[in-house]
Design a protein around this motif. Structure first.
Motif, PDB file in Angstrom:
ATOM      1  N   ARG A   1     -28.812  31.111 -10.225  1.00 42.54           N
ATOM      2  CA  ARG A   1     -29.940  31.335 -11.142  1.00 42.54           C
ATOM      3  C   ARG A   1     -30.517  32.735 -10.957  1.00 42.54           C
ATOM      4  N   GLU A   2     -30.588  33.192  -9.711  1.00 43.78           N
ATOM      5  CA  GLU A   2     -31.096  34.534  -9.453  1.00 43.78           C
ATOM      6  C   GLU A   2     -30.206  35.564 -10.141  1.00 43.78           C
ATOM      7  N   ALA A   3     -28.893  35.396 -10.053  1.00 47.81           N
ATOM      8  CA  ALA A   3     -27.968  36.325 -10.702  1.00 47.81           C
ATOM      9  C   ALA A   3     -28.164  36.307 -12.218  1.00 47.81           C
ATOM     10  N   GLU A   4     -28.393  35.130 -12.794  1.00 51.98           N
ATOM     11  CA  GLU A   4     -28.645  35.033 -14.232  1.00 51.98           C
ATOM     12  C   GLU A   4     -29.917  35.773 -14.626  1.00 51.98           C
ATOM     13  N   VAL A   5     -30.964  35.609 -13.825  1.00 54.41           N
ATOM     14  CA  VAL A   5     -32.241  36.277 -14.112  1.00 54.41           C
ATOM     15  C   VAL A   5     -32.082  37.786 -14.017  1.00 54.41           C
TER      16      VAL A   5
END
Length: 123
Positions: A95-99
């Protein structure tokens, strides 16, 4: 402490009196209350998990900052969700990479002069 006792105590002091040093710690607090409200766990279970996590952290020294405390809070929340198969290790990194990717895309679009409002990649 019973979950309803903690909620009653929080209501009596007034949620507007709560202050947080960072936006992420405020969100984490809200997420924890929301998860408990959805009966994913009780606040008593969360409290026990947080106490255990703090004990582990304090083996290496005292917790001296809000960031240290809320990092323990996050790990306690994750452990409860993992135990109930509601959270898998690695999801946070994904999720961090997506953000980050969505933020970089928006910045690039802004640099190029595109000011079209697009739906958020993170919901």
């Amino acid at each position: 402490m019973q979950s309803d006792t903690l909620l009653t105590a929080l209501r009596q002091t007034g949620f507007e009196n709560l202050t947080f040093s960072t936006p992420w710690s405020a969100r984490l607090f809200g997420m924890t209350l929301a998860a408990s409200n959805k009966q994913l766990f009780t606040l008593q279970q969360f409290q026990a998990a947080l106490i255990e996590r703090i004990k582990e952290e304090e083996k290496d020294g005292c917790i001296t900052t809000d960031e240290d405390y809320y990092s323990c809070w996050l790990e306690a929340l994750q452990s409860l969700l993992e135990a109930r198969n509601l959270w898998q290790p690695g999801q946070l990194r994904e999720r961090e990479a997506e953000v980050v990717k969505a933020g970089e895309h928006r910045q690039e679009q802004q640099r190029q002069g595109h000011h079209v409002v697009q739906p958020e990649a993170v919901q």
